[in-house]
Design an enzyme around this catalytic site. Structure first.
Site, PDB file in Angstrom:
ATOM      1  N   GLY A  38       0.778  -1.236   0.000  1.00 39.00           N
ATOM      2  CA  GLY A  38       0.000   0.000   0.000  1.00 39.00           C
ATOM      3  C   GLY A  38       0.808   1.283   0.000  1.00 39.00           C
ATOM      4  N   LYS A  51     -17.696 -14.147  -6.289  1.00 39.00           N
ATOM      5  CA  LYS A  51     -17.213 -12.771  -6.428  1.00 39.00           C
ATOM      6  C   LYS A  51     -18.393 -11.796  -6.286  1.00 39.00           C
ATOM      7  CE  LYS A  51     -14.185 -11.604  -9.764  1.00 39.00           C
ATOM      8  NZ  LYS A  51     -13.032 -10.770  -9.406  1.00 39.00           N
ATOM      9  N   MET A  77      -5.190  -7.047  -6.109  1.00 34.11           N
ATOM     10  CA  MET A  77      -4.810  -8.170  -6.968  1.00 34.11           C
ATOM     11  C   MET A  77      -5.991  -9.005  -7.472  1.00 34.11           C
ATOM     12  SD  MET A  77      -1.695  -7.534  -7.157  1.00 34.11           S
ATOM     13  CE  MET A  77      -0.884  -8.946  -7.885  1.00 34.11           C
ATOM     14  N   ARG A  78      -7.129  -8.377  -7.691  1.00 34.50           N
ATOM     15  CA  ARG A  78      -8.288  -9.094  -8.206  1.00 34.50           C
ATOM     16  C   ARG A  78      -8.946  -8.321  -9.336  1.00 34.50           C
ATOM     17  NH1 ARG A  78      -9.972 -13.215  -5.106  1.00 34.50           N
ATOM     18  NH2 ARG A  78      -8.479 -13.411  -3.416  1.00 34.50           N
ATOM     19  N   LEU A  79      -9.534  -9.074 -10.259  1.00 33.53           N
ATOM     20  CA  LEU A  79     -10.306  -8.409 -11.317  1.00 33.53           C
ATOM     21  C   LEU A  79     -11.597  -7.885 -10.710  1.00 33.53           C
ATOM     22  CD1 LEU A  79      -9.996 -10.837 -14.373  1.00 33.53           C
ATOM     23  CD2 LEU A  79      -8.953  -8.580 -14.107  1.00 33.53           C
ATOM     24  N   ILE A  80     -12.019  -6.733 -11.166  1.00 30.68           N
ATOM     25  CA  ILE A  80     -13.293  -6.168 -10.704  1.00 30.68           C
ATOM     26  C   ILE A  80     -14.417  -6.793 -11.547  1.00 30.68           C
ATOM     27  CG2 ILE A  80     -14.624  -4.027 -10.436  1.00 30.68           C
ATOM     28  CD1 ILE A  80     -12.199  -4.083  -8.602  1.00 30.68           C
ATOM     29  N   ASN A 133      -6.729   2.295 -12.311  1.00 32.71           N
ATOM     30  CA  ASN A 133      -5.700   1.354 -11.855  1.00 32.71           C
ATOM     31  C   ASN A 133      -4.331   1.881 -12.272  1.00 32.71           C
ATOM     32  OD1 ASN A 133      -4.611  -1.070 -10.759  1.00 32.71           O
ATOM     33  ND2 ASN A 133      -4.410  -1.893 -12.829  1.00 32.71           N
ATOM     34  N   HIS A 135      -0.379   0.469 -13.152  1.00 33.19           N
ATOM     35  CA  HIS A 135       0.317  -0.769 -13.510  1.00 33.19           C
ATOM     36  C   HIS A 135       1.773  -0.453 -13.847  1.00 33.19           C
ATOM     37  CE1 HIS A 135       0.541  -4.906 -14.849  1.00 33.19           C
ATOM     38  NE2 HIS A 135       1.232  -4.487 -15.888  1.00 33.19           N
TER      39      HIS A 135
HETATM   40  C1  GRF Z   1       2.343  -1.171  -7.814  1.00 34.95           C
HETATM   41  O1  GRF Z   1       3.560  -1.419  -8.466  1.00 34.95           O
HETATM   42  C2  GRF Z   1       1.228  -1.041  -8.807  1.00 34.95           C
HETATM   43  O2  GRF Z   1       1.648  -0.573 -10.042  1.00 34.95           O
HETATM   44  C3  GRF Z   1       0.730  -2.459  -8.945  1.00 34.95           C
HETATM   45  O3  GRF Z   1       0.863  -3.001  -7.662  1.00 34.95           O
HETATM   46  C4  GRF Z   1       1.895  -2.343  -6.963  1.00 34.95           C
HETATM   47  C5  GRF Z   1       1.337  -1.903  -5.645  1.00 34.95           C
HETATM   48  O4  GRF Z   1       2.328  -1.348  -4.823  1.00 34.95           O
HETATM   49  N1  GRF Z   1      -0.606  -2.481  -9.461  1.00 34.95           N
HETATM   50  P1  GRF Z   1       1.928  -0.727  -3.426  1.00 34.95           P
HETATM   51  O5  GRF Z   1       1.150  -1.799  -2.662  1.00 34.95           O
HETATM   52  O6  GRF Z   1       1.116   0.490  -3.668  1.00 34.95           O
HETATM   53  O7  GRF Z   1       3.217  -0.443  -2.754  1.00 34.95           O
END
Ligand code: GRF
Length: 189
Positions: free
Chosen positions: A12, A65, A90-93, A107, A109
């Site tokens: 986070g 879900k 870490m999940r699809l919405i 999001n 990435h």
């Molecule tokens: C980040 O690298 C983001 O791009 C990916 O997950 C990671 C989350 O990092 N989706 P954090 O938990 O905010 O440190």
């Protein structure tokens, strides 16, 4: 005031960067709730330390879900959440939340999408000997990292760079870029 929800599964750091920006008046919105599918995550413990509202759940304890997303949705509606920011969720919405928040979910990435979608984008770039990679902020749709791109920033991958070094440089970009994009989206709301 615009109400924001952050969804996070892990450490986070993006959540903390966004919350810091709100506290420093760099972002004109309220962080109404932090949602996590990992009740023991650092994201949730930090959110509690900061006296933020949280909702964490264990997906295994639900039949589907749709069932856990209905519970999330109830929380979002109670807090009058206007838009959602995924930060390492870490999940699809699924359609339950997607339909309620159409074009209102972002999001981040760690790659220049459409390159290196899915898990471990940094590892994928290193394995590929990529000379550059980057960060993408995009709208969320039903696919994995497929929604339309809002903003990207690239960075060079150094020769023999370690994963730790690349991840840390990417995180720095993420924290700045996410705040910038959220500001833009709020202004357009
Ligand atoms: C980040 O690298 C983001 O791009 C990916 O997950 C990671 C989350 O990092 N989706 P954090 O938990 O905010 O440190």
């Amino acid at each position: 005031m615009i109400n924001l929800a952050i969804f996070a599964s892990g450490t986070g750091t993006n959540f903390l960067a966004i919350h810091d920006a709100i506290l420093n008046n760099e972002l004109n919105c309220e962080l109404s709730i932090v949602v996590s599918d990992k009740p023991t995550s650092l994201a949730i413990s930090n959110a509690k330390k900061r006296n933020l509202n949280t909702f964490s759940f264990s997906p295994k304890q639900y039949v589907s879900k749709e069932a856990y997303e209905m519970d999330i949705l109830t929380q979002l509606k109670e807090r009058k959440v206007d838009f959602i920011v995924l930060a390492g969720y870490m999940r699809l919405i699924g359609p339950t939340i997607l339909n309620a928040y159409e074009n209102k979910i972002l999001n981040i990435h760690p790659s220049l999408l459409p390159l290196y979608k899915g898990k471990d984008a940094v590892g994928q770039a290193l394995k590929d000997n990529a000379k550059q990679t980057g960060v993408t902020v995009h709208y969320v749709d039903s696919g994995m990292d497929t929604g339309s791109v809002i903003m990207q920033e690239s960075l060079e991958v150094y020769k023999n760079e370690t994963r730790e070094s690349l991840e840390s440089r990417i995180h720095k970009i993420e924290h700045r870029l996410y705040v910038k994009v959220i500001n833009k989206v709020i202004e357009e709301m």
